[in-house]
Design an enzyme around this catalytic site. Structure first.
Site, PDB file in Angstrom:
ATOM      1  CE  LYS A 196     -10.830  24.205  -2.763  1.00 44.12           C
ATOM      2  NZ  LYS A 196     -11.512  23.271  -1.847  1.00 44.12           N
TER       3      LYS A 196
ATOM      4  CB  SER B  51      -4.630  14.973  -7.501  1.00 43.72           C
ATOM      5  OG  SER B  51      -5.413  15.922  -8.225  1.00 43.72           O
TER       6      SER B  51
ATOM      7  CB  VAL C 216      -5.570  15.080 -12.096  1.00 42.02           C
ATOM      8  CG1 VAL C 216      -6.840  15.611 -12.701  1.00 42.02           C
ATOM      9  CG2 VAL C 216      -5.167  13.775 -12.738  1.00 42.02           C
TER      10      VAL C 216
ATOM     11  N   GLY D 225      -3.415  19.829 -10.161  1.00 38.85           N
ATOM     12  CA  GLY D 225      -2.292  20.752 -10.285  1.00 38.85           C
ATOM     13  C   GLY D 225      -2.151  21.267 -11.704  1.00 38.85           C
TER      14      GLY D 225
ATOM     15  CD  GLU E  48       3.551  18.342  -1.551  1.00 34.61           C
ATOM     16  OE1 GLU E  48       3.016  18.359  -0.439  1.00 34.61           O
ATOM     17  OE2 GLU E  48       3.622  17.333  -2.278  1.00 34.61           O
TER      18      GLU E  48
ATOM     19  CB  CYS F 135       2.110  13.929  -1.185  1.00 33.29           C
ATOM     20  SG  CYS F 135       2.523  14.983   0.198  1.00 33.29           S
TER      21      CYS F 135
ATOM     22  CD  GLU G  83      -0.341  10.362  -4.967  1.00 37.01           C
ATOM     23  OE1 GLU G  83      -1.005  11.104  -5.714  1.00 37.01           O
ATOM     24  OE2 GLU G  83       0.400  10.807  -4.056  1.00 37.01           O
TER      25      GLU G  83
END
Lengths: 500, 505
Positions: free
Chosen positions: B194, B248, B250, B252, B270, B304, B401
């Protein structure tokens, strides 16, 4: 002036034109040998002259070493990043694939192979081996080792430097690729000497190495005799490692020379007198076919040839019948004719050797079950030959014949089979045929050889290590283990906080 | 039903690149089974519409997963040799190399990054990544293990884990695609990919190359979809054996929760970072400033591993900040098709608003703005290099971040203080340090809680060196040999051929 050998093939199995430069390949250039002598190369199918190749001596080896050393210190070695070394090997594989038909024709002509075998076995193995090791180039990592907080310790896997390889005439390019691929993948510069009997395919290959983009000096080919060029490689003080595949006699000489000169590292893949053991629960028809393959393929000129055939008493007679039929079905002829199933041995010298062994077998009182004679009177063709009723101390049982000659012996029990199989100074390969898994695994565990094949002949696989026990040598070709032969391990200790 | 193919024009050459807009399932581009929704793709440099692609629904994910499962059970998985996998992955790399110009143009149009960076770095490294893992495919060996050789034989097989859902972000669309696809295929897994709903175009174009390379149908499937739709469906799907996510923290968390709630599928993540970049007084200041600029400005800070918290030793702080501001000013930010440009816009309006709100919060919370901070008046989602000094730990710009070219600079006196400041974050993706004292380099590298520590450099990754986060920056590793572990399930086979069991015991 370096000459080019050309030939137009117009045969049922191959049509095309090939051309091969017949000089020495040093520093990406074609040069004449310093002493300008040449060696005749002969077509073993006809006994006729093909072309002349260069006869390199110590002077030429010196020039090659200079080129290889310079490359290692300036453009090759770790100065070509690992992933790039892998990329170059991959490109080389692509080029070999592009020219595979031509290379197979050259090999079939020079080594007396059946063209389809040269194309589908030899050349495919070359391509796969090059590709396999191209993948290893950037993956041969060292280790970091935790000792104490005040120290950073790690190992580096480094290329050795300038390495040499001497390869035989039975699978000239294939066995050459077993050395070339790991040596170059790990960043070594290589000087390779093909057999003087079968140099043409490697000479063609050299141009592909240049075309792939390897820097000058990374790969060099010197053609010549073992006693001159080979000896010079074994003696040279700037060559740090030599890899040899060939006879045990020559292997000893190389190891001795290395010991007497600069203690260069040595790996040897030597002869074999491999056992081929058939139990009464084996699939008889398959066992016969594989056994025939194991001793008659390429006229038995395989280091892993299953030349001592042990058959359990219950099936002995049927087996002999079947193997005899397989032997007699062989039809000698040109490697470029589709009806040929049996090729010549590679040279007149080899022909004489094998015929001598056959003579000794007859004289020692062994029973000639089938074969024993020359085929025709042109070319070095020998009938697939089987001796029975042999005694262990006979030359034909003890020594490697390297021809289409097998001895067949009856046995009763598992213990007897194991004892007979291991009763050899050699230990390259063992083949065992049985449908009993317990027996297969047990036998494999106890066989004194570097490879064991269950329900198949000794057919090497580029992903698996291949190399002998005992007097069949030491060191591995193929598989991940081959990398060790071309790697120096350095341990680095960095003090990051200890004080005295 | 035939699905539309979009024609996208490259502004500098006028060349038209065709991009399939359907869902890529079983080697074909198809419509959604039940949804009329589309995803609109925008050029962030011009704010102009590029193309619409089909938006996959949860049902489409079902279809894709079924295709991947069928392939895994018949033509891939345990039914394909390492040799064959190696060959196909290498072919794919060759095709990407052949089409690099077109792919780079698409990447620049959809993501905004400079064309030459897309072509030489993103795509160059992606080709290397595929070739690297192609080399592993026939080398994934198990162990043979000694028990009692007269009775038993034990060995392991490194089996592919199965159908893998892979969810990738918009910052390096092609490269993130390669990092996921390569090891999964090398290990023998099948994939439902995706791509980000912001940047699906190159994933769809690459799907054409999957067919051309010769992969059997169902081995790689591509379903552009909203994260909350397709991503959620994959994470919850009982037919997916493993999900790999980059994005992100969140999201994850949501994925890991969904995995636990459904079939306990294996998860690798990651996630984000707030990576510290330490400059010690013995450092080569000019070089360190180059690396620090790279660390926050490369890819417009949308990385990242961005070195977004810079801590400079007090004795050199002012001097270093001056040099760094000078370096940042040298970067030309603009349209990726402009040869002079070294940095592009941020990827979308959403990101643009987010980054600017952080810049405002920095101003409001009292950080000192030494560079940037002013919006452009022209079109495009541009954020120019922005540097804050005089930061304090509780500021949002120091904690969160930002994912943009916004640097927070602080100072430290001692090495211990530097380490403490660096590690004071819930993240642990990367860290950098600059020092000419080798022992210091070693000590500090050992002490930093980060998955990658860069010494006297920043941001450099290599296909054969592992990469991944500690703490809340992630689980698992990509690149290097370790990535294969994420796609392998070890089976131990214990074979008795000699022990007879007494019963009862």
């Amino acid at each position: 002036m370096v000459l080019t050998f050309t030939r137009d093939f117009d045969t049922p199995l191959y049509k095309g034109k090939i051309s091969v430069k017949t000089g020495l390949f040093i520093n990406n250039e074609w040069v004449d040998a310093a002493e300008n002598d040449t060696i005749d190369t002969i077509d073993p199918a006809t006994g006729e002259f093909i072309t002349s190749i260069a006869d390199a001596t110590a002077k030429d080896v010196d020039a090659a070493v200079k080129a290889a050393t310079n490359a290692f210190l300036t453009t090759w070695g770790t100065r070509t990043p690992a992933s790039e070394r892998g990329r170059l090997l991959s490109k080389l594989a692509d080029l070999v694939e592009r020219d595979a038909d031509k290379l197979a024709a050259i090999e079939a002509l020079d080594a007396g192979k059946f063209y389809p075998h040269a194309r589908h076995m030899d050349l495919n193995n070359v391509i796969n081996t090059l590709r396999y090791f191209s993948g290893w180039a950037d993956k041969a990592t060292g280790k970091t080792i935790e000792t104490n907080e005040g120290k950073f310790a790690y190992t580096r896997h480094e290329p050795i430097g300038v390495v040499a390889a001497i390869v035989p005439w039975n699978f000239p390019l294939m066995i050459a690729s077993w050395k070339i691929a790991p040596a170059l993948a790990t960043g070594n510069s290589l000087i390779i000497k093909p057999s003087e009997v079968t140099s043409l395919s490697l000479l063609y290959f050299a141009d592909l190495v240049k075309e792939a983009g390897f820097p000058a000096g990374a790969f060099n080919v010197v053609t010549g005799y073992g006693r001159t060029a080979g000896q010079a490689l074994s003696e040279h003080a700037e060559i740090r490692k030599i890899s040899f595949t060939g006879s045990t006699l020559t292997g000893r000489r190389i190891m001795e020379t290395a010991a007497k000169t600069n203690l260069k590292r040595v790996t040897l893949e030597l002869g074999g007198k491999s056992a081929n053991v058939v139990f009464d629960d084996a699939d008889l028809e398959q066992a016969i076919k594989y056994t025939a393959l194991g001793i008659f393929f390429h006229s038995g000129q395989m280091c892993a040839a299953g030349s001592r055939i042990y058959v359990q008493s219950k099936i002995y007679d049927d087996f002999v019948k079947g193997l005899t039929a397989a032997a007699q079905a062989a039809k000698g002829g040109s490697g470029f004719e589709p009806t040929t199933t049996s090729g010549p041995v590679a040279s007149e010298l080899q022909f004489d050797r094998v015929m001598d062994y056959i003579k000794s077998g007859k004289e020692a009182g062994a029973t000639l079950v089938t074969g024993g004679e020359r085929i025709g009177n042109k070319g070095y063709y020998i009938q697939p030959t089987i001796f029975a009723d042999v005694k262990t101390d006979m030359k034909i049982v003890q020594e490697e014949i390297f021809g289409p000659v097998g001895v067949i012996v009856k046995f009763d029990t598992d213990e007897e089979a194991l004892k007979l199989a291991n009763d050899s100074v050699f230990g390259l390969s063992t083949a065992i045929f049985t449908t009993n898994i317990n027996r297969a695994i047990n036998f494999s565990n106890k066989a004194e050889s570097g490879s064991v094949f269950v329900n198949m002949a000794s057919l090497p696989d580029y992903q698996l290590s291949f190399g002998g026990y005992k007097e069949s040598g030491f060191g591995k070709d193929m598989g991940e283990y081959a990398l060790e032969s071309y790697t120096n391990v350095k341990a680095v200790h960095i003090n990051t906080g200890m004080r005295v | 039903m035939t699905v539309a193919v979009a024609e996208i024009t490259v502004p500098t050459t006028g060349k038209k690149i065709s991009v399939p807009t359907g869902l890529f399932i079983n080697n074909k581009f198809v419509s959604s089974v039940d949804s009329p929704d589309k995803i609109d793709c925008v050029n962030p440099a011009t704010e102009e519409f590029l193309a619409s692609v089909v938006a996959g629904s949860a049902k489409d994910i079902d279809v894709a997963v079924a295709a991947a499962r069928e392939a895994f059970n018949t033509t891939w998985g345990k039914h394909v040799s390492g040799f064959e996998r190696s060959k196909l992955i290498n072919k794919l790399a060759d095709l990407i190399e052949r089409d690099a110009e077109d792919l780079a143009a698409l990447e620049t149009l959809n993501n905004g990054k400079p064309l030459k960076i897309a072509r030489d770095f993103d795509i160059g490294d992606s080709i290397g990544c595929l070739r690297y893992y192609a080399g592993w495919a026939d080398k994934i060996v198990g162990q043979s293990i000694e028990i009692d050789p007269s009775t038993k034989f034990a060995f392991t097989k490194n089996e592919p884990i199965g159908v893998c859902g892979q969810i990738i972000p918009w910052n390096y669309p092609i490269q993130m695609w390669a990092w996921k696809v390569a090891p999964a295929l090398a290990a023998g897994c099948t994939i439902v990919m995706k791509p980000s709903e912001f940047t699906p175009l190159t994933a769809l174009k690459l799907s054409e190359l999957i067919v051309e390379a010769g992969f059997p149908p169902g081995v790689v499937n591509t379903v552009p979809s909203l994260g909350s739709v397709g991503g959620a469906a994959l994470s919850l799907h009982k037919g997916v054996d493993k999900v790999a996510f980059t994005g992100s923290t969140v999201t994850g968390r949501k994925i890991q929760k969904a995995a636990a709630d459904s079939n306990l599928k294996k998860v690798s993540l990651e996630l984000g970072g707030k990576s510290p970049h330490l400059i010690f007084e013995s450092a080569d200041l000019d070089q360190a400033a180059n690396w620090a600029a790279l660390g926050i400005l490369y890819n417009t800070g949308q990385d990242c591993t961005a070195g977004s918290r810079l801590y400079v030793q007090e004795s050199i702080h002012d001097k270093f900040v001056e040099i760094l501001v000078g370096k940042a000013k040298e970067l030309t930010v603009g349209d990726g098709f402009d040869e002079k440009v070294g940095g592009g816009p941020v990827v979308s309006k959403v990101q643009y608003d987010k980054v600017w709100s952080y810049i405002e919060s920095g101003k409001q919370q009292g950080a000192k703005l030494v560079l940037g901070g002013e919006k452009r008046s022209s079109k495009g989602y541009y954020v120019d290099p922005t540097i804050f000094t005089n930061i304090t730990p509780e500021m949002k710009i120091v904690q969160d971040e930002i994912f943009g070219p916004v640097l927070s600079v602080g100072k430290f006196k001692t090495e211990e203080e530097a380490i403490k400041l660096a590690n004071d974050t819930t993240y642990g993706l990367a860290a950098g340090l600059h020092s000419n004292d080798a022992n210091q380099c070693m000590r500090v590298a050992n002490a930093l809680d980060a998955g990658t520590v860069w010494v006297n450099q920043y941001n450099m990754l290599y296909n054969n060196v592992p990469f991944g986060g500690k703490k809340q920056s992630g689980i698992g590793r990509e690149l290097g040999s370790h990535a294969l572990d994420e796609y392998i399930s070890v089976k131990a086979i214990q074979w008795n051929y000699g022990e007879k069991l007494e019963w009862p015991l």
